[in-house]
Design a protein around this motif. Structure first.
Motif, PDB file in Angstrom:
ATOM      1  N   SER A 140      54.628 -41.597  40.312  1.00  0.00           N
ATOM      2  CA  SER A 140      53.861 -42.434  41.234  1.00  0.00           C
ATOM      3  C   SER A 140      54.787 -43.220  42.160  1.00  0.00           C
ATOM      4  O   SER A 140      54.437 -43.482  43.313  1.00  0.00           O
TER       5      SER A 140
ATOM      6  N   GLU B 182      56.193 -40.595  44.782  1.00  0.00           N
ATOM      7  CA  GLU B 182      55.210 -40.049  45.725  1.00  0.00           C
ATOM      8  C   GLU B 182      55.239 -40.749  47.074  1.00  0.00           C
ATOM      9  O   GLU B 182      54.882 -40.169  48.082  1.00  0.00           O
TER      10      GLU B 182
ATOM     11  N   LEU C 137      58.034 -37.110  51.678  1.00  0.00           N
ATOM     12  CA  LEU C 137      56.956 -36.504  50.900  1.00  0.00           C
ATOM     13  C   LEU C 137      55.588 -36.839  51.474  1.00  0.00           C
ATOM     14  O   LEU C 137      54.689 -35.998  51.447  1.00  0.00           O
ATOM     15  N   THR C 138      55.415 -38.025  51.996  1.00  0.00           N
ATOM     16  CA  THR C 138      54.118 -38.360  52.591  1.00  0.00           C
ATOM     17  C   THR C 138      53.849 -37.473  53.790  1.00  0.00           C
ATOM     18  O   THR C 138      52.710 -37.099  54.047  1.00  0.00           O
TER      19      THR C 138
ATOM     20  N   TYR D  31      52.780 -34.109  52.364  1.00  0.00           N
ATOM     21  CA  TYR D  31      51.391 -34.203  51.899  1.00  0.00           C
ATOM     22  C   TYR D  31      50.412 -34.116  53.064  1.00  0.00           C
ATOM     23  O   TYR D  31      49.366 -33.470  52.957  1.00  0.00           O
TER      24      TYR D  31
ATOM     25  N   ASP E 175      47.590 -31.376  53.281  1.00  0.00           N
ATOM     26  CA  ASP E 175      46.188 -31.780  53.361  1.00  0.00           C
ATOM     27  C   ASP E 175      45.501 -31.183  54.579  1.00  0.00           C
ATOM     28  O   ASP E 175      44.300 -30.938  54.566  1.00  0.00           O
TER      29      ASP E 175
ATOM     30  N   LEU F 267      55.853 -33.243  41.680  1.00  0.00           N
ATOM     31  CA  LEU F 267      55.163 -34.074  42.664  1.00  0.00           C
ATOM     32  C   LEU F 267      54.084 -33.289  43.398  1.00  0.00           C
ATOM     33  O   LEU F 267      52.975 -33.782  43.603  1.00  0.00           O
ATOM     34  N   LEU F 268      54.409 -32.065  43.797  1.00  0.00           N
ATOM     35  CA  LEU F 268      53.416 -31.238  44.492  1.00  0.00           C
ATOM     36  C   LEU F 268      52.271 -30.867  43.558  1.00  0.00           C
ATOM     37  O   LEU F 268      51.105 -30.866  43.957  1.00  0.00           O
TER      38      LEU F 268
ATOM     39  N   ARG G 285      51.243 -32.642  40.994  1.00  0.00           N
ATOM     40  CA  ARG G 285      50.465 -33.864  40.780  1.00  0.00           C
ATOM     41  C   ARG G 285      49.536 -34.129  41.966  1.00  0.00           C
ATOM     42  O   ARG G 285      48.410 -34.578  41.794  1.00  0.00           O
ATOM     43  N   ARG G 286      50.013 -33.839  43.147  1.00  0.00           N
ATOM     44  CA  ARG G 286      49.212 -34.079  44.353  1.00  0.00           C
ATOM     45  C   ARG G 286      48.011 -33.135  44.420  1.00  0.00           C
ATOM     46  O   ARG G 286      46.907 -33.552  44.745  1.00  0.00           O
ATOM     47  N   THR G 287      48.218 -31.868  44.097  1.00  0.00           N
ATOM     48  CA  THR G 287      47.128 -30.893  44.232  1.00  0.00           C
ATOM     49  C   THR G 287      46.171 -30.923  43.054  1.00  0.00           C
ATOM     50  O   THR G 287      44.993 -30.644  43.213  1.00  0.00           O
ATOM     51  N   ARG G 288      46.687 -31.204  41.869  1.00  0.00           N
ATOM     52  CA  ARG G 288      45.884 -31.183  40.640  1.00  0.00           C
ATOM     53  C   ARG G 288      45.171 -29.843  40.454  1.00  0.00           C
ATOM     54  O   ARG G 288      44.068 -29.767  39.940  1.00  0.00           O
TER      55      ARG G 288
END
Length: 128
Positions: free
Chosen positions: A8, A11, A16-17, A20, A24, A44-45, A47-50
């Motif tokens: 967290s 991120e 990285l933002t 993302y 997105d 990290l990627l 975690r972002r996509t889940r």
């Protein structure tokens, strides 16, 4: 050791933002990451996509190493999808442990894990 809480903090890093935002928007992104940062970047990627995520690496030894590193970064959601270890035309049966690991990974894709979607690590030979 569970390093997933540190994700967290990572991120919010500016590059990285930007990645993302591109992801997105449905854009394709290519990342240049040093070897030491590949596992955490993959985590990290993921975690972002889940969503179930597949990390393909060149060699089986690399896959084993990344799977071990990612286990710490994902809180246990990383799975190794090992190669058969035998050629398709060989008459010998594949190792039972390898078959069990591959089935465990496929079950995680189908049913998820206690921490969400799995992050699968495989060598190019394992997915060929």
């Amino acid at each position: 050791m569970d390093l997933s809480p540190a994700l967290s903090l990572l991120e919010a890093v500016q590059p990285l933002t930007e990645v993302y935002a591109h992801l997105d928007a449905g854009e394709r992104v290519t990342l240049g990451t040093p070897d030491a940062g590949k596992a955490v970047t993959a985590a990290l990627l993921w975690r972002r996509t889940r969503k179930p995520t597949l990390l393909i690496v060149a060699r089986e030894t690399d896959a084993q190493s990344y799977a071990e590193q990612l286990a710490a970064w994902t809180g246990g959601a990383a799975f190794l999808y090992p190669s058969h270890g035998t050629m398709p035309y060989q008459r010998e049966a594949p190792n039972r442990e390898v078959v069990a690991d591959r089935l465990r990974t496929l079950a995680a894709i189908a049913g998820g894990t206690p921490v969400g979607a799995p992050l699968i690590v495989a060598s190019a030979g394992a997915v060929a």
